[in-house]
Design an enzyme around this catalytic site. Structure first.
Site, PDB file in Angstrom:
ATOM      1  N   GLU A   1       0.828  -1.207   0.000  1.00 39.31           N
ATOM      2  CA  GLU A   1       0.000   0.000   0.000  1.00 39.31           C
ATOM      3  C   GLU A   1       0.865   1.261   0.000  1.00 39.31           C
ATOM      4  O   GLU A   1       0.563   2.222  -0.683  1.00 39.31           O
ATOM      5  CB  GLU A   1      -0.911  -0.029   1.238  1.00 39.31           C
ATOM      6  CG  GLU A   1      -1.761   1.206   1.459  1.00 39.31           C
ATOM      7  CD  GLU A   1      -2.907   1.355   0.454  1.00 39.31           C
ATOM      8  OE1 GLU A   1      -3.098   0.463  -0.384  1.00 39.31           O
ATOM      9  OE2 GLU A   1      -3.606   2.377   0.532  1.00 39.31           O
TER      10      GLU A   1
ATOM     11  N   THR B   1     -11.993   7.022 -13.365  1.00 38.49           N
ATOM     12  CA  THR B   1     -10.959   6.597 -12.416  1.00 38.49           C
ATOM     13  C   THR B   1     -11.299   5.262 -11.752  1.00 38.49           C
ATOM     14  O   THR B   1     -10.433   4.655 -11.112  1.00 38.49           O
ATOM     15  CB  THR B   1     -10.697   7.701 -11.374  1.00 38.49           C
ATOM     16  OG1 THR B   1      -9.486   7.389 -10.667  1.00 38.49           O
ATOM     17  CG2 THR B   1     -11.856   7.820 -10.383  1.00 38.49           C
TER      18      THR B   1
END
Ligand SMILES: *[C@@H]1O[C@H](CO)[C@@H](O)[C@H](O)[C@H]1NC(C)=O
Ligand SMILES: *[C@@H]1O[C@H](CO)[C@@H](O)[C@H](O)[C@H]1NC(C)=O
Ligand SMILES: *[C@@H]1O[C@H](CO)[C@@H](O)[C@H](O)[C@H]1NC(C)=O
Ligand SMILES: *[C@@H]1O[C@H](CO)[C@@H](O)[C@H](O)[C@H]1NC(C)=O
Ligand SMILES: *[C@@H]1O[C@H](CO)[C@@H](O)[C@H](O)[C@H]1NC(C)=O
Ligand SMILES: *[C@@H]1O[C@H](CO)[C@@H](O)[C@H](O)[C@H]1NC(C)=O
Length: 511
Positions: free
Chosen positions: A373, A499
């Site tokens: 992440e 997106t």
């Protein structure tokens, strides 16, 4: 622009660059791509079946406990986010289940009265419906059992916008992001970020163009105008690169720190995508993207001392850079490639491909083959215990989870569509295999705690809707046959992906 080297290589490649007449003579490479596409489709069906059995029409599946939650206001986020992937995968049974459900959603009531994110609701729900509408009225027509349900996609997108549009009723027209529908108020925030302000304009403009009601696009474009002309001047440390938070009452930026990470990311992404959507109306957006892209290449491109061959983008605070990035920012390579194709500027494609390689490295270096992440590469701040890892990998891990994010595979997708180089299909396939084997548990696929631990550490028992919308769509499309909604390697796109990976028909051509 000259794609001389690429085009020479492409002439021999099957699939996306081949003349239609050659499609009947598939090579081994194409057939292996199509069996990979089938495998991704099988994973989509596993995840959908788990969701449908244990969670639908709630927002998301908890695959370990076979339960569910409603983190997106209880309108069935996974169903809305899955529909366009089910369409491109040609799964009409799933498409029709979702089509029957969408007209029943009540946008006036949020689950447990929780705040509604204007941004998340726009990119997942509104975009899923508008994109499904474009696909089912265009290249994927004939899939719906009931054409009334297709018309309802647009009607429900408009109903949703009508429920949310009070968000823009502020002194500047910059919306509040977190809305309390029950009393038409908001969470009281005085600022909003460039990502959440600047990632509405494609969806709300498409809604206007499809309905003929100009007000939706005007609301989002007015809000965006403060981002295109940033004030005060110190909020733009380099041309095109701006701060993150904007004061809702005055329209002035509140800081000068930013980059391509979360909070900023899709503002830059949409500058070029609006130009793809309609080059006649959104030339100013393109100019701002070019300014940001040039400043990014000049000031933010960064190489770790231990692996100078790798490139990532630093963040900044005023003109001080900060060597931190993360999975979210890995859409950057794909966005540079898209801009380069559309503007016919090879330097943006080449820079994008270098970012794609940097993000690939974050996958190949971990024990699971999945990227973390968050990661950093400042050689003065390597966490103890990660020195050897930094020497080999070029980065250290600052946040070890993998929450089923798509951005690395998304950029592989653009790299493949631009170059036709099957290396990128292989990278995407390896990433897919790692995700498919590490995150599969119980009735679906779960977030994991540690990409650099055997078996991914532990399961966090959450399958976000973007696993359907993005991870599985890009993993599939990079292996799948060419289609009009795929990114075009000459920059002549008939669709543009929002997106959340929902493809929108570009303006100016009939559906
Ligand atoms: C759609 O129609 C097909 C063929 O008639 C049928 O098998 C299927 O059950 C229908 N799906 C839904 C969700 O109504
Ligand atoms: C909100 O959406 C519902 C449909 O879910 C619609 O019936 C209602 O009219 C909308 N409310 C507003 C204020 O437009
Ligand atoms: C609206 O409702 C929320 C949540 O119930 C509450 O906290 C807030 O004070 C209310 N706002 C207004 C303006 O009534
Ligand atoms: C930003 O950096 C420039 C150059 O280092 C400096 O002149 C300016 O005062 C800084 N601005 C702010 C708001 O800190
Ligand atoms: C790296 O970390 C050091 C120590 O915190 C800091 O002084 C320096 O500015 C950082 N450099 C970059 C480019 O992030
Ligand atoms: C993906 O995972 C599913 C569930 O474990 C498994 O059945 C399938 O074979 C896997 N696909 C590939 C290509 O390994």
């Amino acid at each position: 622009m000259r794609f001389a080297t690429s085009l020479t290589a492409l002439a021999v490649l099957p699939g996306i660059f081949a003349a239609p007449t050659t499609l009947g003579h598939r090579t081994d490479s194409t057939s292996s791509a199509s069996s990979r596409a089938d495998a991704v489709k099988q994973t989509f069906q596993i995840a959908w079946n788990g969701y449908q059995k244990y969670a639908f029409p709630n927002d998301e599946l908890h695959p370990v406990s076979n339960s569910f939650s409603n983190s997106r206001n209880g309108w069935g986020a996974s169903a809305a986010d899955a529909i366009t992937t089910a369409i491109v995968m040609d799964l009409p049974d799933i498409v029709n289940v979702i089509l029957n459900y969408i007209p029943t959603i009540n946008w006036g009531v949020s689950y447990q009265n929780e705040a509604v994110s204007l941004f998340e609701t726009t990119i997942r729900y509104m975009a899923g419906m508008l994109s499904a509408y474009d696909l089912l009225n265009g290249p994927c027509s004939g899939m719906a059992n009931n054409t009334g349900n297709v018309a309802q996609l647009l009607q429900q997108a408009q109903n949703l916008a009508n429920n949310l549009s009070y968000a823009f009723d502020t002194p500047t027209g910059i919306p509040s992001n977190n809305l309390i529908l029950a009393n038409r108020s908001n969470d009281g925030s005085t600022t909003n970020s460039i990502a959440t302000i600047g990632t509405l304009v494609l969806e709300w403009t498409r809604l206007s163009d499809l309905t003929g009601n100009t007000k939706y696009g005007q609301l989002a474009q007015k809000a965006e105008s403060y981002l295109l002309n940033p004030q005060p001047s110190w909020a733009q440390p380099w041309p095109g690169l701006v701060g993150t938070n904007v004061d809702i009452a005055s329209g002035q930026f509140a800081d000068a720190s930013g980059g391509w990470n979360g909070g900023d990311d899709s503002f830059y992404e949409y500058l070029i995508k609006m130009y793809v959507y309609d080059s006649s109306r959104f030339g100013t957006y393109k100019d701002r993207w070019v300014a940001a892209a040039d400043s990014t290449i000049n000031y933010l491109a960064s190489h770790p001392s231990s692996r100078p061959d790798l490139t990532w983008l630093a963040a900044f605070n005023n003109q001080t850079t900060n060597e931190n990035s993360g999975h979210l920012a890995c859409f950057d390579g794909g966005n540079f490639i898209l801009g380069g194709l559309v503007l016919k500027k090879q330097q943006y494609v080449d820079f994008g491909l270098s970012l794609v390689s940097g993000c690939e490295d974050t996958y190949t270096q971990t024990l699971t083959g999945i990227g973390p992440e968050g990661f950093g590469w400042n050689s003065s701040t390597i966490p103890s215990g990660q020195e050897a890892f930094y020497q080999k990998a070029g980065f250290y891990i600052t946040s070890s989870q993998y929450i089923l994010r798509p951005e690395v595979i998304e950029s592989f997708y653009y790299a493949y569509r631009a170059t036709g180089d099957t290396k990128y299909q292989d990278w995407a396939w390896n990433a897919f295999l790692a995700i498919n084997s590490t995150t599969h548990v119980g009735s679906g696929y779960s977030e994991i705690s540690n990409v650099n631990a055997a078996n991914g550490g532990s399961f966090l028992d959450f399958q976000d809707s973007f696993f359907f919308a993005e991870v599985l769509k890009y993993s599939y499309l990079i292996q799948a046959a060419d289609a009009v909604y795929q990114v075009n390697h000459r920059g002549a796109n008939q669709f543009v992906f929002n997106t959340e990976a929902h493809p929108f028909k570009v303006a100016g051509t009939p559906i």
